[in-house]
Scaffold this active site. Sequence first.
Site, mmCIF file in Angstrom:
data_model
loop_
_atom_site.group_PDB
_atom_site.id
_atom_site.type_symbol
_atom_site.label_atom_id
_atom_site.label_comp_id
_atom_site.label_asym_id
_atom_site.label_seq_id
_atom_site.Cartn_x
_atom_site.Cartn_y
_atom_site.Cartn_z
ATOM 1 N N LYS A 278 0.844 -1.196 0.000
ATOM 2 C CA LYS A 278 0.000 0.000 0.000
ATOM 3 C C LYS A 278 0.873 1.238 0.000
ATOM 4 C CE LYS A 278 -3.962 -1.423 2.699
ATOM 5 N NZ LYS A 278 -4.795 -1.182 3.817
HETATM 6 N N1 GLU Z 1 -11.054 -3.624 6.449
HETATM 7 C C1 GLU Z 1 -10.292 -4.710 5.923
HETATM 8 C C2 GLU Z 1 -9.281 -4.103 4.942
HETATM 9 O O1 GLU Z 1 -8.905 -3.031 5.094
HETATM 10 C C3 GLU Z 1 -11.210 -5.659 5.242
HETATM 11 C C4 GLU Z 1 -10.810 -7.080 5.263
HETATM 12 C C5 GLU Z 1 -11.993 -7.932 4.849
HETATM 13 O O2 GLU Z 1 -12.366 -7.861 3.668
HETATM 14 O O3 GLU Z 1 -12.556 -8.601 5.665
HETATM 15 O O4 GLU Z 1 -8.824 -4.647 3.998
#
Ligand code: GLU
Length: 418
Positions: A278
Amino acid sequence: MNNLVLSLRFSRNIKCIQYLNVRFYSDSTVRVRFAPSPTGQLHLGGFRTALYNYLFAKSKGGKFILRIEDTDRTRVVDGAVEQLQEDLKWLGIEFDEGPSNNGSYGPYIQSERLENYQRRTQQLLSAGHAYKCYCTEKRLELLRRDALRTRTIPRYDNKCRHLDDDDLRNNEGKKYCIRFKLNQSDGFFNDLVYGHIARNVAAVEGDPVILKSDGFPTYHLANVVDDHDMKITHVLRGVEWQPSTSKHMLLYKAFGWNPPNFGHLPLLINKDGTKLSKRQNDITIDAYRQKGIYPEALLNFVISCGGGFVQDKEANNVYIKPLSELISKFDISLINSNSCQVPLDKLGHFNQAQLKIELNTDLGRKRTTEKLKSIVQNTFSNDKSVELDLSENHLNKILKWSINRITNINELIHENYK
Ligand code: GLU
């Protein structure tokens, strides 16, 4: 909802033949979600997750949901939610339900659903699946240091699981969080991509916090509660979340809920084998847009590694397929489970292919000449030594001449072409 739980003999890539649990849903009830945390820009990895969820939903006539997971308030970046929605729109990935689009299961932003998580935590507490933990930050830090010293993996020692009534009375008024009691059983599941996965979470981790002392849930609780309450049938997410899934299976069991099906997408890696991160700023969707990359090029580029599509014979020579074709050819059982190397150096080929498609239609040609005109004007507006011919005719001629020489019209303002 037709969610018969069947035990069946399942074979994947002839690698494993085992008895596994798979939940069946009729196609029209398929509901998937993309659940990003608004901690920065959408990048290639997040985009790949969103795209595969979208393709899966659309290939089944189901629904694609956008849910914002913003419970870790320290990492939330201002404007990220808006930018994310703009990026998805630009890419042509439309969601059926989400923050700016009413659906029956909203709100679709987790920080607006706090009461629900608190209610669900209460449910776990009452059933004896969770407990109040009064351990101070200082004690937890000591545990971490101790683990470091003895070269073991840091984990909470579950001390507060065993508090008796006297202890609880003594702790009254003190700050606490809620922890989930991990069961000593395997959190096993059938991964739609990786096959049978079993991991005894309790053997390697301490009881996880599910509700923090400030009343905010942690990722695990909020994710499971929302997937259940939003009637999500399939969870497709990056393989880095696979260890969490075993924990989630235990939470589903404690609640007495049927879990959705899970499929984890393989790791995206650079050419040198490092994880695509990222933090690589140049792989954000916004950076590609600014650089003049077409959304169609990005879509086809990101699916070019990792599989997931029925191949036709001439496919190898075709760079760009429309979204409708990608939907009809998508097949989750064809996703590879090994890490996929992202051919960042090939993106130009995809963009050139889309540029050719654009120049083949009247509308596309017009759009491209206008774009080229504005790029040239912006670049040379202060340079009086350059005489500009910005007529449509001339710009068209240039584009025709350059089509096999460039991958992106921004290259036309390069020194070499002056
Ligand atoms: N909030 C998680 C992320 O940032 C999501 C992971 C999921 O898809 O359960 O990727």
